[in-house]
Design a protein around this motif. Structure first.
Motif, PDB file in Angstrom:
ATOM      1  N   THR A   1       0.808  -1.207   0.000  1.00 50.89           N
ATOM      2  CA  THR A   1       0.000   0.000   0.000  1.00 50.89           C
ATOM      3  C   THR A   1       0.848   1.267   0.000  1.00 50.89           C
ATOM      4  OG1 THR A   1      -1.760  -1.136   1.192  1.00 50.89           O
ATOM      5  CG2 THR A   1      -1.777   1.260   1.256  1.00 50.89           C
ATOM      6  N   ASP A   2       0.596   2.133  -0.985  1.00 48.41           N
ATOM      7  CA  ASP A   2       1.207   3.470  -1.009  1.00 48.41           C
ATOM      8  C   ASP A   2       0.403   4.339  -0.053  1.00 48.41           C
ATOM      9  OD1 ASP A   2       3.135   2.762  -2.895  1.00 48.41           O
ATOM     10  OD2 ASP A   2       1.786   3.184  -4.561  1.00 48.41           O
ATOM     11  N   LEU A   3       0.818   4.335   1.196  1.00 45.56           N
ATOM     12  CA  LEU A   3      -0.059   4.781   2.266  1.00 45.56           C
ATOM     13  C   LEU A   3       0.111   6.246   2.647  1.00 45.56           C
ATOM     14  CD1 LEU A   3      -2.172   3.636   4.232  1.00 45.56           C
ATOM     15  CD2 LEU A   3      -0.299   3.174   5.819  1.00 45.56           C
ATOM     16  N   GLY A   4       1.341   6.684   2.837  1.00 46.43           N
ATOM     17  CA  GLY A   4       1.556   7.980   3.446  1.00 46.43           C
ATOM     18  C   GLY A   4       1.449   7.852   4.957  1.00 46.43           C
ATOM     19  N   ALA A   5       0.908   8.859   5.612  1.00 44.82           N
ATOM     20  CA  ALA A   5       0.759   8.847   7.067  1.00 44.82           C
ATOM     21  C   ALA A   5      -0.433   7.981   7.466  1.00 44.82           C
ATOM     22  CB  ALA A   5       0.579  10.274   7.586  1.00 44.82           C
TER      23      ALA A   5
ATOM     24  N   ASP B   1     -10.951  25.255   2.538  1.00 43.74           N
ATOM     25  CA  ASP B   1     -11.887  25.352   3.666  1.00 43.74           C
ATOM     26  C   ASP B   1     -13.054  24.380   3.518  1.00 43.74           C
ATOM     27  OD1 ASP B   1     -13.262  26.478   1.578  1.00 43.74           O
ATOM     28  OD2 ASP B   1     -13.469  28.469   2.490  1.00 43.74           O
ATOM     29  N   ASP B   2     -12.881  23.386   2.601  1.00 42.38           N
ATOM     30  CA  ASP B   2     -13.952  22.408   2.389  1.00 42.38           C
ATOM     31  C   ASP B   2     -13.350  21.011   2.251  1.00 42.38           C
ATOM     32  OD1 ASP B   2     -12.714  22.893  -0.031  1.00 42.38           O
ATOM     33  OD2 ASP B   2     -14.574  22.980  -1.205  1.00 42.38           O
ATOM     34  N   SER B   3     -12.524  20.634   3.212  1.00 40.52           N
ATOM     35  CA  SER B   3     -11.808  19.366   3.149  1.00 40.52           C
ATOM     36  C   SER B   3     -12.752  18.167   3.247  1.00 40.52           C
ATOM     37  CB  SER B   3     -10.783  19.291   4.287  1.00 40.52           C
ATOM     38  OG  SER B   3     -10.233  17.989   4.386  1.00 40.52           O
ATOM     39  N   ILE B   4     -12.492  17.155   2.405  1.00 43.48           N
ATOM     40  CA  ILE B   4     -13.260  15.910   2.462  1.00 43.48           C
ATOM     41  C   ILE B   4     -12.349  14.706   2.716  1.00 43.48           C
ATOM     42  CG2 ILE B   4     -15.196  16.676   1.046  1.00 43.48           C
ATOM     43  CD1 ILE B   4     -13.765  15.314  -1.355  1.00 43.48           C
ATOM     44  N   GLY B   5     -11.094  14.962   3.042  1.00 41.61           N
ATOM     45  CA  GLY B   5     -10.154  13.888   3.305  1.00 41.61           C
ATOM     46  C   GLY B   5      -8.735  14.391   3.139  1.00 41.61           C
ATOM     47  N   LEU B   6      -7.785  13.577   3.577  1.00 44.55           N
ATOM     48  CA  LEU B   6      -6.383  13.951   3.514  1.00 44.55           C
ATOM     49  C   LEU B   6      -5.612  13.051   2.563  1.00 44.55           C
ATOM     50  CD1 LEU B   6      -5.545  14.430   7.315  1.00 44.55           C
ATOM     51  CD2 LEU B   6      -6.413  16.131   5.699  1.00 44.55           C
ATOM     52  N   ALA B   7      -4.583  13.628   1.943  1.00 43.58           N
ATOM     53  CA  ALA B   7      -3.571  12.862   1.219  1.00 43.58           C
ATOM     54  C   ALA B   7      -2.237  13.160   1.883  1.00 43.58           C
ATOM     55  CB  ALA B   7      -3.539  13.245  -0.255  1.00 43.58           C
ATOM     56  N   SER B   8      -1.286  12.222   1.776  1.00 42.89           N
ATOM     57  CA  SER B   8      -0.001  12.462   2.441  1.00 42.89           C
ATOM     58  C   SER B   8       1.153  11.743   1.764  1.00 42.89           C
ATOM     59  CB  SER B   8      -0.070  12.022   3.907  1.00 42.89           C
ATOM     60  OG  SER B   8      -0.388  10.654   4.015  1.00 42.89           O
ATOM     61  N   PHE B   9       0.879  10.981   0.695  1.00 44.30           N
ATOM     62  CA  PHE B   9       1.966  10.333  -0.020  1.00 44.30           C
ATOM     63  C   PHE B   9       2.765  11.395  -0.774  1.00 44.30           C
ATOM     64  CE2 PHE B   9       3.929   7.418  -3.128  1.00 44.30           C
ATOM     65  CZ  PHE B   9       4.310   6.383  -2.280  1.00 44.30           C
TER      66      PHE B   9
ATOM     67  N   ILE C   1      -2.084  12.460  -4.890  1.00 49.07           N
ATOM     68  CA  ILE C   1      -3.463  12.091  -4.545  1.00 49.07           C
ATOM     69  C   ILE C   1      -3.836  10.695  -5.048  1.00 49.07           C
ATOM     70  CG2 ILE C   1      -5.902  12.708  -4.934  1.00 49.07           C
ATOM     71  CD1 ILE C   1      -4.930  15.641  -5.168  1.00 49.07           C
ATOM     72  N   ARG C   2      -3.193  10.221  -6.116  1.00 46.24           N
ATOM     73  CA  ARG C   2      -3.650   9.059  -6.878  1.00 46.24           C
ATOM     74  C   ARG C   2      -3.442   7.709  -6.183  1.00 46.24           C
ATOM     75  NH1 ARG C   2       0.593   6.256  -8.821  1.00 46.24           N
ATOM     76  NH2 ARG C   2       2.628   7.279  -8.812  1.00 46.24           N
ATOM     77  N   MET C   3      -3.315   7.656  -4.892  1.00 44.62           N
ATOM     78  CA  MET C   3      -3.074   6.407  -4.180  1.00 44.62           C
ATOM     79  C   MET C   3      -4.398   5.743  -3.783  1.00 44.62           C
ATOM     80  SD  MET C   3       0.042   6.550  -4.607  1.00 44.62           S
ATOM     81  CE  MET C   3       1.100   7.865  -5.198  1.00 44.62           C
ATOM     82  N   GLU C   4      -4.400   4.425  -3.808  1.00 48.68           N
ATOM     83  CA  GLU C   4      -5.638   3.678  -3.587  1.00 48.68           C
ATOM     84  C   GLU C   4      -6.322   3.975  -2.245  1.00 48.68           C
ATOM     85  OE1 GLU C   4      -6.667   0.634  -6.056  1.00 48.68           O
ATOM     86  OE2 GLU C   4      -6.010   2.497  -7.001  1.00 48.68           O
ATOM     87  N   PRO C   5      -5.598   4.119  -1.127  1.00 51.52           N
ATOM     88  CA  PRO C   5      -6.308   4.489   0.112  1.00 51.52           C
ATOM     89  C   PRO C   5      -7.010   5.834   0.002  1.00 51.52           C
ATOM     90  CG  PRO C   5      -4.094   3.699   0.601  1.00 51.52           C
ATOM     91  CD  PRO C   5      -4.164   3.884  -0.883  1.00 51.52           C
ATOM     92  N   ILE C   6      -6.417   6.759  -0.753  1.00 51.01           N
ATOM     93  CA  ILE C   6      -7.033   8.080  -0.928  1.00 51.01           C
ATOM     94  C   ILE C   6      -8.270   7.964  -1.806  1.00 51.01           C
ATOM     95  CG2 ILE C   6      -6.620  10.497  -1.525  1.00 51.01           C
ATOM     96  CD1 ILE C   6      -4.771   9.179   0.676  1.00 51.01           C
ATOM     97  N   PHE C   7      -8.198   7.132  -2.847  1.00 53.58           N
ATOM     98  CA  PHE C   7      -9.381   6.923  -3.682  1.00 53.58           C
ATOM     99  C   PHE C   7     -10.542   6.364  -2.850  1.00 53.58           C
ATOM    100  CE2 PHE C   7      -6.654   6.335  -7.744  1.00 53.58           C
ATOM    101  CZ  PHE C   7      -6.625   7.702  -7.936  1.00 53.58           C
TER     102      PHE C   7
ATOM    103  N   ASP D   1       4.266  13.563  12.023  1.00 56.37           N
ATOM    104  CA  ASP D   1       4.558  12.863  10.773  1.00 56.37           C
ATOM    105  C   ASP D   1       5.970  13.229  10.321  1.00 56.37           C
ATOM    106  OD1 ASP D   1       3.954  11.300   8.394  1.00 56.37           O
ATOM    107  OD2 ASP D   1       3.854  13.205   7.330  1.00 56.37           O
ATOM    108  N   ASP D   2       6.642  12.268   9.686  1.00 58.31           N
ATOM    109  CA  ASP D   2       7.991  12.498   9.159  1.00 58.31           C
ATOM    110  C   ASP D   2       7.997  12.115   7.682  1.00 58.31           C
ATOM    111  OD1 ASP D   2      10.657  12.603   8.474  1.00 58.31           O
ATOM    112  OD2 ASP D   2      11.368  11.685  10.322  1.00 58.31           O
ATOM    113  N   PRO D   3       7.621  13.051   6.789  1.00 60.63           N
ATOM    114  CA  PRO D   3       7.496  12.709   5.368  1.00 60.63           C
ATOM    115  C   PRO D   3       8.806  12.286   4.721  1.00 60.63           C
ATOM    116  CG  PRO D   3       7.248  15.078   5.706  1.00 60.63           C
ATOM    117  CD  PRO D   3       7.233  14.445   7.061  1.00 60.63           C
ATOM    118  N   ILE D   4       9.921  12.857   5.147  1.00 62.14           N
ATOM    119  CA  ILE D   4      11.206  12.475   4.546  1.00 62.14           C
ATOM    120  C   ILE D   4      11.529  11.024   4.891  1.00 62.14           C
ATOM    121  CG2 ILE D   4      13.679  12.931   4.548  1.00 62.14           C
ATOM    122  CD1 ILE D   4      13.034  15.875   4.983  1.00 62.14           C
TER     123      ILE D   4
END
Length: 531
Positions: free
Chosen positions: A68-72, A394-402, A464-470, A518-521
């Motif tokens: 999974t290309d997950l991110g945080a 100001d209208d967030s419907i979810g997060l991406a982080s990858f 954004i194009r990661m399966e958990p985000i979809f 979170d530690d993106p690096i």
């Protein structure tokens, strides 16, 4: 090996007197986004149907993308997190983020049964009928028709949005289009580049002999400049599930239309001392792995997919088969060709296709990895400024982080050597995705939602194009559809305050609190392993 069922497109026979399917919400695409959308809509009282182009549900998640290309992790909520909880139950673990393809298929099929969601397979979109800015019916090549109050495009290509007259873009915008940094043509990336000087010509040092297969351009005047926009898209591949278990391993077969000379460039690279084409093996449960692209020459069929997003179904079938031949052919070449060093042949031949996966398609994944297709142009376009947290919504419907992740788009010749172009890998922290980016402009369509081919620039889409985000966006889109249905409004008129409240009740994560770390690096470094 039987590859007779391994196709993108097989024309369906006409159905005589096909019944019209009527539901509150018609979802085109049985991808993970389509599945979570269907479940959320059902939970909120809507009737729903999934209309799927192929013979399978689950998209890439059920077709080899088990790493999974997950991110945080904490950015994943709602049904997306529920999916991974179901995966953990399948393996009898407390937490499990990686999985075999058959495990994903099990969860998705169980969900369809538990929620009694009808799925119509082999449905090839032919027409869209609109009245007063609304879709009222979609028709398939076989004559089947679907009517609904709301529609959702959950395909990887964006076919429904295109046939609905919604604006979209294909390719890479220039940096100037949205005042970005990482869009457009990109040379000089530190990853996935040739680490040695490799001659690109059939006869080394002789340009008149022609280019080796896999090199697309040899005109310095046409290379373009850093950040310039173009029509190109990042490379596709298959995410191949492999195993070393002798009892479950099928040796790599020679694919249809195999041509060993297609890998001459790879052979030169190996002979120059670089062997990394199979470095990105991520281990999955039960001794299997998810093989992805790594380095300068690997499973990405660079530059051979430009026609896919807007291509006919027949053209896409040609591209699908070419990618099958390329990826399986590479594995067969590395395991069998006498020109490949013995140690590498033995290393590759120790792997094979698992007998207990993809039984109907020769143990090969059925879904090509469509990393990028059409992208809608709506009132709000997600850009790298969102990813870099320079611009906020100001209208967030979810997060991406990858991380912002574009695979190479072409392989060219510069000063007599091979160069890959288009790779971008930039670490980022969690950021918010706008509701406006998943619904069209009011004047174009008022009852369509697009959680996969959403309104985004090329490089922001790379994150954004990661399966958990979809899965997250599919659930959020269905929530909006249910509210629009309940209040008899358009998708543009949905009250965001109400939408946000419903999303929070559904355990979606719509903001990254100051209490989260979170530690993106570090995350991106772990993704690249040795790189």
């Amino acid at each position: 090996m039987d590859f007779s069922q391994l196709h993108y497109y097989v024309p369906a026979e006409k159905v005589d007197n096909a019944a019209i399917v009527e539901k509150n919400l018609i979802i085109y695409g049985g991808t993970p986004a389509g599945i979570t959308a269907a479940i959320q809509a059902t939970r909120m009282g809507l009737t729903v149907a999934i209309v799927e182009f192929s013979q399978h549900i689950g998209g890439m998640t059920a077709s080899g993308l088990g790493a999974t290309d997950l991110g945080a992790e904490e950015a994943v909520g709602g049904l997306s997190r529920e999916f991974y909880q179901e995966i953990a139950k399948y393996y009898q673990k407390e937490k499990q983020w990686t999985f075999e393809p058959k495990a994903a298929r099990y969860v998705f099929e169980k969900w369809m049964k538990d929620y009694d969601i009808p799925v119509y397979f082999n449905q090839h979109l032919a027409e869209v009928i609109k009245e007063n800015g609304k879709i009222i019916e979609i028709g398939m090549e076989d004559g089947q028709r679907y009517q609904g109050q709301f529609f959702m495009d959950c395909s990887y290509e964006g076919d429904l949005l295109a046939k609905s007259g919604v604006s979209y873009f294909v390719g890479r915008e220039s940096n100037a289009t949205h005042q970005e940094i990482y869009n457009g043509i990109q040379f000089g990336a530190p990853h996935h580049k040739f680490e040695k000087w490799i001659d690109p010509y059939v006869m080394q040092g002789q340009p008149e002999s022609g280019l080796l297969p896999g090199i697309t351009e040899d005109d310095p005047g046409e290379l373009g400049y850093q950040g310039q926009g173009d029509h190109r898209i990042q490379a596709y591949n298959f995410r191949v599930c492999l195993t070393k278990n002798p009892e479950n391993r099928v040796p790599f077969p020679q694919p249809p239309r195999y041509d060993a000379e297609r890998y001459q460039l790879l052979l030169r690279y190996i002979q120059a001392g670089v062997w990394d084409a199979m470095n990105l093996h991520t281990m999955l449960p039960n001794g299997k792995s998810d093989l992805n692209n790594y380095g300068a020459f690997s499973t990405d069929n660079i530059g051979m997919n430009y026609d896919w997003p807007e291509g006919s179904y027949e053209r896409r079938e040609e591209i699908f088969q070419d990618h099958l031949t390329y990826d399986l052919g590479m594995l067969y070449f590395l395991a069998n060709d006498s020109r490949v060093p013995v140690a590498i042949r033995e290393e590759v031949a120790a792997w094979g296709l698992p007998k207990d996966e993809f039984e109907t398609t020769g143990h090969w994944p059925h879904q090509l990895y469509i990393r990028e297709g059409r992208r809608m142009i709506s009132d709000y376009v997600m850009t790298d400024r969102n990813c870099l947290q320079q611009t906020f919504v100001d209208d967030s419907i979810g997060l991406a982080s990858f991380h912002m992740d574009s695979h190479n788009c072409r392989r060219v010749v510069i000063d007599g050597r091979c160069v890959n172009e288009g790779d971008v890998q930039v670490p980022i922290g969690p950021y918010e995705i706008s509701y406006r980016s998943i619904r069209p402009k009011t004047e174009e369509c008022t009852n369509l939602l697009v959680p996969v081919c959403l309104s985004s620039s090329h490089i922001a889409y790379g994150s954004i194009r990661m399966e958990p985000i979809f899965m997250i966006l599919g659930q959020s889109a269905a929530t909006a559809a249910a509210l629009a249905y309940k209040h008899k409004t358009t998708v543009q008129e949905v009250d965001y305050g109400q939408l946000r409240q419903e999303l929070l009740q559904a355990n979606q994560v719509v903001e990254w609190g100051a209490d989260k770390v979170d530690d993106p690096i570090k995350r991106m470094t772990e993704t690249f392993g040795k790189e």
